[in-house]
Design a protein around this motif. Structure first.
Motif, PDB file in Angstrom:
ATOM      1  N   SER A 260      44.427  26.826  43.438  1.00 51.54           N
ATOM      2  CA  SER A 260      45.714  27.253  43.983  1.00 51.54           C
ATOM      3  C   SER A 260      45.691  28.738  44.341  1.00 51.54           C
ATOM      4  N   THR A 261      45.170  29.564  43.456  1.00 53.12           N
ATOM      5  CA  THR A 261      45.119  31.006  43.689  1.00 53.12           C
ATOM      6  C   THR A 261      44.121  31.332  44.797  1.00 53.12           C
ATOM      7  N   GLN A 262      43.058  30.585  44.878  1.00 49.82           N
ATOM      8  CA  GLN A 262      42.089  30.783  45.949  1.00 49.82           C
ATOM      9  C   GLN A 262      42.749  30.584  47.311  1.00 49.82           C
ATOM     10  N   GLY A 263      43.566  29.556  47.440  1.00 47.78           N
ATOM     11  CA  GLY A 263      44.260  29.306  48.697  1.00 47.78           C
ATOM     12  C   GLY A 263      45.176  30.452  49.087  1.00 47.78           C
ATOM     13  N   ILE A 264      45.842  31.027  48.117  1.00 48.13           N
ATOM     14  CA  ILE A 264      46.719  32.168  48.386  1.00 48.13           C
ATOM     15  C   ILE A 264      45.887  33.378  48.795  1.00 48.13           C
ATOM     16  N   ALA A 265      44.771  33.620  48.114  1.00 48.00           N
ATOM     17  CA  ALA A 265      43.888  34.735  48.467  1.00 48.00           C
ATOM     18  C   ALA A 265      43.377  34.589  49.898  1.00 48.00           C
ATOM     19  N   GLN A 266      43.015  33.386  50.286  1.00 43.88           N
ATOM     20  CA  GLN A 266      42.535  33.159  51.653  1.00 43.88           C
ATOM     21  C   GLN A 266      43.633  33.424  52.688  1.00 43.88           C
ATOM     22  N   ALA A 267      44.862  33.029  52.373  1.00 46.41           N
ATOM     23  CA  ALA A 267      45.977  33.290  53.288  1.00 46.41           C
ATOM     24  C   ALA A 267      46.218  34.795  53.430  1.00 46.41           C
ATOM     25  N   ILE A 268      46.117  35.528  52.354  1.00 43.11           N
ATOM     26  CA  ILE A 268      46.258  36.990  52.402  1.00 43.11           C
ATOM     27  C   ILE A 268      45.146  37.576  53.264  1.00 43.11           C
ATOM     28  N   GLY A 269      43.926  37.090  53.071  1.00 39.92           N
ATOM     29  CA  GLY A 269      42.791  37.561  53.853  1.00 39.92           C
ATOM     30  C   GLY A 269      42.974  37.337  55.344  1.00 39.92           C
ATOM     31  N   GLU A 270      43.503  36.177  55.716  1.00 39.50           N
ATOM     32  CA  GLU A 270      43.741  35.875  57.134  1.00 39.50           C
ATOM     33  C   GLU A 270      44.703  36.879  57.756  1.00 39.50           C
TER      34      GLU A 270
ATOM     35  N   GLU B 221      36.821  40.655  52.988  1.00 37.45           N
ATOM     36  CA  GLU B 221      36.046  39.700  52.200  1.00 37.45           C
ATOM     37  C   GLU B 221      36.984  39.090  51.166  1.00 37.45           C
ATOM     38  N   VAL B 222      36.991  37.767  51.075  1.00 38.60           N
ATOM     39  CA  VAL B 222      37.744  37.049  50.043  1.00 38.60           C
ATOM     40  C   VAL B 222      36.700  36.438  49.123  1.00 38.60           C
ATOM     41  N   ARG B 223      36.710  36.869  47.846  1.00 41.43           N
ATOM     42  CA  ARG B 223      35.654  36.436  46.934  1.00 41.43           C
ATOM     43  C   ARG B 223      36.195  36.144  45.537  1.00 41.43           C
ATOM     44  N   PHE B 224      35.570  35.163  44.900  1.00 42.22           N
ATOM     45  CA  PHE B 224      35.865  34.806  43.517  1.00 42.22           C
ATOM     46  C   PHE B 224      35.522  35.998  42.630  1.00 42.22           C
ATOM     47  N   ILE B 225      36.380  36.288  41.690  1.00 44.34           N
ATOM     48  CA  ILE B 225      36.272  37.514  40.897  1.00 44.34           C
ATOM     49  C   ILE B 225      34.965  37.628  40.102  1.00 44.34           C
ATOM     50  N   LEU B 226      34.405  36.510  39.669  1.00 40.63           N
ATOM     51  CA  LEU B 226      33.152  36.554  38.907  1.00 40.63           C
ATOM     52  C   LEU B 226      31.943  36.842  39.795  1.00 40.63           C
TER      53      LEU B 226
ATOM     54  N   LYS C 175      30.284  42.382  41.848  1.00 39.33           N
ATOM     55  CA  LYS C 175      29.548  43.296  40.962  1.00 39.33           C
ATOM     56  C   LYS C 175      29.872  44.759  41.258  1.00 39.33           C
ATOM     57  N   ASP C 176      30.080  45.076  42.539  1.00 39.85           N
ATOM     58  CA  ASP C 176      30.276  46.463  42.940  1.00 39.85           C
ATOM     59  C   ASP C 176      31.401  46.527  43.976  1.00 39.85           C
ATOM     60  N   ILE C 177      32.311  47.475  43.799  1.00 36.67           N
ATOM     61  CA  ILE C 177      33.435  47.607  44.734  1.00 36.67           C
ATOM     62  C   ILE C 177      33.409  48.940  45.482  1.00 36.67           C
ATOM     63  N   GLN C 178      32.332  49.674  45.367  1.00 39.47           N
ATOM     64  CA  GLN C 178      32.273  51.016  45.955  1.00 39.47           C
ATOM     65  C   GLN C 178      32.545  51.050  47.449  1.00 39.47           C
ATOM     66  N   THR C 179      32.136  50.034  48.190  1.00 40.71           N
ATOM     67  CA  THR C 179      32.248  50.072  49.654  1.00 40.71           C
ATOM     68  C   THR C 179      33.634  49.700  50.178  1.00 40.71           C
ATOM     69  N   TYR C 180      34.537  49.278  49.300  1.00 43.45           N
ATOM     70  CA  TYR C 180      35.860  48.833  49.747  1.00 43.45           C
ATOM     71  C   TYR C 180      36.874  49.969  49.707  1.00 43.45           C
ATOM     72  N   ASP C 181      37.782  49.961  50.678  1.00 42.40           N
ATOM     73  CA  ASP C 181      38.882  50.933  50.702  1.00 42.40           C
ATOM     74  C   ASP C 181      40.107  50.391  49.959  1.00 42.40           C
TER      75      ASP C 181
ATOM     76  N   LYS D  28      39.153  49.485  58.054  1.00 40.62           N
ATOM     77  CA  LYS D  28      39.199  49.594  56.599  1.00 40.62           C
ATOM     78  C   LYS D  28      38.562  48.348  56.008  1.00 40.62           C
ATOM     79  N   LYS D  29      37.818  48.531  54.937  1.00 42.86           N
ATOM     80  CA  LYS D  29      37.160  47.413  54.276  1.00 42.86           C
ATOM     81  C   LYS D  29      38.042  46.951  53.109  1.00 42.86           C
ATOM     82  N   VAL D  30      38.404  45.658  53.130  1.00 42.45           N
ATOM     83  CA  VAL D  30      39.346  45.099  52.161  1.00 42.45           C
ATOM     84  C   VAL D  30      38.670  43.991  51.359  1.00 42.45           C
ATOM     85  N   LEU D  31      38.788  44.084  50.046  1.00 41.14           N
ATOM     86  CA  LEU D  31      38.332  43.023  49.155  1.00 41.14           C
ATOM     87  C   LEU D  31      39.558  42.324  48.593  1.00 41.14           C
ATOM     88  N   ILE D  32      39.612  41.021  48.783  1.00 44.22           N
ATOM     89  CA  ILE D  32      40.650  40.210  48.147  1.00 44.22           C
ATOM     90  C   ILE D  32      39.899  39.327  47.160  1.00 44.22           C
TER      91      ILE D  32
END
Length: 185
Positions: free
Chosen positions: A15-25, A35-40, A43-49, A3-7
């Motif tokens: 601080s929030t970035q660190g939490i996102a990375q921990a979730i990704g791990e 993929e853990v990526r900054f929200i800005l 551009k496209d989320i079609q490929t994520y489940d 499954k493809k996951v976007l966090i």
């Protein structure tokens, strides 16, 4: 097939970035394609489940870019498994009132899109170059203490439960199954 996951996260001081990375791990350990990526940067989320969206609380709201992301992507998000996480300094104290207040921050967002789950996590207030002086000053006059109050054990526990649930499901669960995990020290 994995499954493809976007966090994705909004953050002002990291601080929030660190939490996102921990979730990704945690999701990587569950053999997801993460993929853990900054929200800005999204551009496209079609490929994520699965899409997990996080933001700190500022002025009793999620950051504007997180809200804008959900507004822009709402049609695509309706076809994804979506979870939210909130990061806030008031969550360093595990009280029902603080958790309820944090959850109310999501009321306008939940009108756009109900999540499968919501994680509530304490943040960090560290006086450094990343935290603008005005936010540090406001925190100080409102009595927030300096320090890193993130509980990564709690973050990983929530992420583990979420990964087990979402990576094994074949269909998006009913909205009535939404659960929340409260912060604990």
């Amino acid at each position: 097939m994995k499954k493809k996951v976007l966090i994705t996260y909004a953050s002002r001081a990291g601080s929030t970035q660190g939490i996102a990375q921990a979730i990704g791990e945690v999701f990587v350990r569950h053999e997801a394609d993460v993929e853990v990526r900054f929200i800005l940067d999204i551009k496209d989320i079609q490929t994520y489940d699965i899409v997990i969206i996080g933001s700190p609380i500022r002025d009793m709201a999620w950051l504007p870019e997180a809200i804008r992301f959900i507004n822009i992507q709402q049609q695509a998000l309706k076809h994804k498994k979506v979870a939210y996480f909130i990061v806030g300094m008031t969550l360093r104290e595990n009280t029902p009132e603080n958790c309820e207040t944090a959850l109310h921050v999501l009321d306008p967002i939940k009108q756009i899109l109900q999540p499968i789950d919501i994680g509530l996590f304490a943040g960090a207030l560290l006086r450094d170059k990343r935290l603008k002086f005005i936010w540090w000053f406001i925190a100080k006059i409102t009595g927030l203490p300096d320090g890193d109050f993130r509980n990564f054990h709690l973050v990983r526990e929530w992420a583990d439960q979420l990964a087990k649930r979402l990576l094994q499901e074949e269909s998006v669960p009913n909205i009535a199954e939404v659960s929340t995990l409260q912060t604990e020290k």
